[in-house]
Motif scaffolding. Structure first.
Motif, PDB file in Angstrom:
ATOM      1  N   ALA A  58       0.844  -1.207   0.000  1.00 47.30           N
ATOM      2  CA  ALA A  58       0.000   0.000   0.000  1.00 47.30           C
ATOM      3  C   ALA A  58       0.871   1.245   0.000  1.00 47.30           C
ATOM      4  O   ALA A  58       0.566   2.225  -0.689  1.00 47.30           O
ATOM      5  CB  ALA A  58      -0.939  -0.013   1.202  1.00 47.30           C
ATOM      6  N   ARG A  59       1.966   1.222   0.748  1.00 47.99           N
ATOM      7  CA  ARG A  59       2.890   2.365   0.758  1.00 47.99           C
ATOM      8  C   ARG A  59       3.516   2.587  -0.614  1.00 47.99           C
ATOM      9  O   ARG A  59       3.658   3.732  -1.059  1.00 47.99           O
ATOM     10  CB  ARG A  59       3.971   2.161   1.804  1.00 47.99           C
ATOM     11  CG  ARG A  59       3.465   2.310   3.205  1.00 47.99           C
ATOM     12  CD  ARG A  59       4.587   2.180   4.199  1.00 47.99           C
ATOM     13  NE  ARG A  59       4.073   2.251   5.546  1.00 47.99           N
ATOM     14  CZ  ARG A  59       4.492   1.481   6.538  1.00 47.99           C
ATOM     15  NH1 ARG A  59       5.448   0.607   6.336  1.00 47.99           N
ATOM     16  NH2 ARG A  59       3.967   1.611   7.737  1.00 47.99           N
ATOM     17  N   VAL A  60       3.895   1.506  -1.253  1.00 47.22           N
ATOM     18  CA  VAL A  60       4.475   1.613  -2.608  1.00 47.22           C
ATOM     19  C   VAL A  60       3.446   2.195  -3.565  1.00 47.22           C
ATOM     20  O   VAL A  60       3.753   3.081  -4.367  1.00 47.22           O
ATOM     21  CB  VAL A  60       4.980   0.237  -3.102  1.00 47.22           C
ATOM     22  CG1 VAL A  60       5.329   0.280  -4.587  1.00 47.22           C
ATOM     23  CG2 VAL A  60       6.180  -0.214  -2.279  1.00 47.22           C
ATOM     24  N   LEU A  61       2.225   1.724  -3.458  1.00 47.86           N
ATOM     25  CA  LEU A  61       1.157   2.245  -4.311  1.00 47.86           C
ATOM     26  C   LEU A  61       0.903   3.727  -4.028  1.00 47.86           C
ATOM     27  O   LEU A  61       0.694   4.511  -4.964  1.00 47.86           O
ATOM     28  CB  LEU A  61      -0.124   1.436  -4.103  1.00 47.86           C
ATOM     29  CG  LEU A  61      -1.176   1.556  -5.190  1.00 47.86           C
ATOM     30  CD1 LEU A  61      -0.633   1.086  -6.526  1.00 47.86           C
ATOM     31  CD2 LEU A  61      -2.397   0.758  -4.816  1.00 47.86           C
ATOM     32  N   ALA A  62       0.958   4.120  -2.779  1.00 44.10           N
ATOM     33  CA  ALA A  62       0.777   5.529  -2.431  1.00 44.10           C
ATOM     34  C   ALA A  62       1.918   6.370  -3.006  1.00 44.10           C
ATOM     35  O   ALA A  62       1.691   7.493  -3.470  1.00 44.10           O
ATOM     36  CB  ALA A  62       0.694   5.695  -0.918  1.00 44.10           C
ATOM     37  N   PRO A 121      -4.876  18.270  -8.973  1.00 44.12           N
ATOM     38  CA  PRO A 121      -3.591  17.599  -8.765  1.00 44.12           C
ATOM     39  C   PRO A 121      -2.969  17.914  -7.399  1.00 44.12           C
ATOM     40  O   PRO A 121      -2.405  17.023  -6.752  1.00 44.12           O
ATOM     41  CB  PRO A 121      -2.699  18.125  -9.892  1.00 44.12           C
ATOM     42  CG  PRO A 121      -3.626  18.608 -10.928  1.00 44.12           C
ATOM     43  CD  PRO A 121      -4.858  19.066 -10.206  1.00 44.12           C
ATOM     44  N   CYS A 122      -3.098  19.158  -6.943  1.00 50.10           N
ATOM     45  CA  CYS A 122      -2.557  19.515  -5.620  1.00 50.10           C
ATOM     46  C   CYS A 122      -3.285  18.770  -4.506  1.00 50.10           C
ATOM     47  O   CYS A 122      -2.660  18.320  -3.539  1.00 50.10           O
ATOM     48  CB  CYS A 122      -2.618  21.023  -5.402  1.00 50.10           C
ATOM     49  SG  CYS A 122      -1.382  21.922  -6.358  1.00 50.10           S
ATOM     50  N   LEU A 123      -4.592  18.628  -4.645  1.00 48.62           N
ATOM     51  CA  LEU A 123      -5.343  17.851  -3.655  1.00 48.62           C
ATOM     52  C   LEU A 123      -4.896  16.389  -3.652  1.00 48.62           C
ATOM     53  O   LEU A 123      -4.785  15.766  -2.589  1.00 48.62           O
ATOM     54  CB  LEU A 123      -6.841  17.939  -3.926  1.00 48.62           C
ATOM     55  CG  LEU A 123      -7.507  19.264  -3.576  1.00 48.62           C
ATOM     56  CD1 LEU A 123      -8.959  19.274  -4.054  1.00 48.62           C
ATOM     57  CD2 LEU A 123      -7.426  19.534  -2.089  1.00 48.62           C
ATOM     58  N   TRP A 128      -1.970  11.872  -1.086  1.00 47.89           N
ATOM     59  CA  TRP A 128      -0.962  10.815  -1.093  1.00 47.89           C
ATOM     60  C   TRP A 128       0.100  11.048  -0.021  1.00 47.89           C
ATOM     61  O   TRP A 128       0.556  10.096   0.622  1.00 47.89           O
ATOM     62  CB  TRP A 128      -0.334  10.656  -2.467  1.00 47.89           C
ATOM     63  CG  TRP A 128      -1.290  10.079  -3.460  1.00 47.89           C
ATOM     64  CD1 TRP A 128      -1.717  10.668  -4.619  1.00 47.89           C
ATOM     65  CD2 TRP A 128      -1.941   8.809  -3.391  1.00 47.89           C
ATOM     66  NE1 TRP A 128      -2.611   9.834  -5.258  1.00 47.89           N
ATOM     67  CE2 TRP A 128      -2.764   8.691  -4.550  1.00 47.89           C
ATOM     68  CE3 TRP A 128      -1.940   7.757  -2.490  1.00 47.89           C
ATOM     69  CZ2 TRP A 128      -3.544   7.562  -4.792  1.00 47.89           C
ATOM     70  CZ3 TRP A 128      -2.719   6.643  -2.739  1.00 47.89           C
ATOM     71  CH2 TRP A 128      -3.507   6.552  -3.885  1.00 47.89           C
ATOM     72  N   VAL A 129       0.480  12.284   0.193  1.00 44.11           N
ATOM     73  CA  VAL A 129       1.464  12.583   1.245  1.00 44.11           C
ATOM     74  C   VAL A 129       0.861  12.208   2.608  1.00 44.11           C
ATOM     75  O   VAL A 129       1.528  11.561   3.437  1.00 44.11           O
ATOM     76  CB  VAL A 129       1.892  14.069   1.199  1.00 44.11           C
ATOM     77  CG1 VAL A 129       2.666  14.448   2.452  1.00 44.11           C
ATOM     78  CG2 VAL A 129       2.738  14.331  -0.040  1.00 44.11           C
ATOM     79  N   ALA A 130      -0.379  12.600   2.835  1.00 43.23           N
ATOM     80  CA  ALA A 130      -1.042  12.255   4.106  1.00 43.23           C
ATOM     81  C   ALA A 130      -1.137  10.753   4.285  1.00 43.23           C
ATOM     82  O   ALA A 130      -0.860  10.222   5.378  1.00 43.23           O
ATOM     83  CB  ALA A 130      -2.414  12.913   4.168  1.00 43.23           C
ATOM     84  N   LEU A 131      -1.503  10.038   3.230  1.00 41.97           N
ATOM     85  CA  LEU A 131      -1.620   8.581   3.327  1.00 41.97           C
ATOM     86  C   LEU A 131      -0.268   7.928   3.564  1.00 41.97           C
ATOM     87  O   LEU A 131      -0.170   6.938   4.304  1.00 41.97           O
ATOM     88  CB  LEU A 131      -2.302   8.009   2.081  1.00 41.97           C
ATOM     89  CG  LEU A 131      -3.791   8.357   1.936  1.00 41.97           C
ATOM     90  CD1 LEU A 131      -4.335   7.872   0.601  1.00 41.97           C
ATOM     91  CD2 LEU A 131      -4.589   7.798   3.093  1.00 41.97           C
TER      92      LEU A 131
END
Length: 135
Positions: A58-62, A121-123, A128-131
């Motif tokens: 999941a981290r790789v996907l994020a 795109p910014c959202l 992704w950064v939060a996840l």
């Protein structure tokens, strides 16, 4: 002889108008494609989170989702710059288009282009950064 040059100018104006329409359409279609891609990545991410043993996947996907979002932002920005250039040419060469554009009283001119080019795109980047930080 004058008819030939007028016909040539009309043909050039027609091509410029078609180019303007094409670039506008491409901007939104590309944005929609990236948005669908981001949605699919989010679904895959949440699916991987259902079990503990897939947390690293999941981290790789994020991380890939983050790269995709940054790519969307870059591609959208470059395309918007080009679109504005083509539109400026159309405003110079096509009087009807220039009149319509200048008399339109919509205060939020270009808001949808800004939304698809920068805000979404910014959202996605923030998501992704939060996840990545919470997993």
């Amino acid at each position: 002889m004058g008819d030939d040059s007028e016909a040539q100018r009309m043909a050039e104006d027609g091509r410029l108008w078609q180019h303007t329409l094409h670039e506008n359409t491409m901007l939104f279609q590309r944005g929609n494609l990236f948005l669908v891609g981001q949605s699919l990545f989010a679904v895959a991410y949440t699916t991987l989170l259902t079990t503990e043993k897939h947390l690293s996947a999941a981290r790789v996907l994020a991380a890939f989702g983050l790269v995709l979002a940054l790519t969307w932002l870059y591609v959208g920005h470059r395309h918007r710059l080009y679109y504005r250039h083509v539109q400026a040419r159309a405003l110079q060469r096509l009087p009807d288009y220039a009149t319509t554009w200048s008399t339109w009283t919509g205060r939020r001119r270009g808001l949808s282009i800004t939304l698809i080019t920068y805000v979404l795109p910014c959202l996605a980047v923030v998501m992704w950064v939060a996840l990545l930080l919470i997993t």
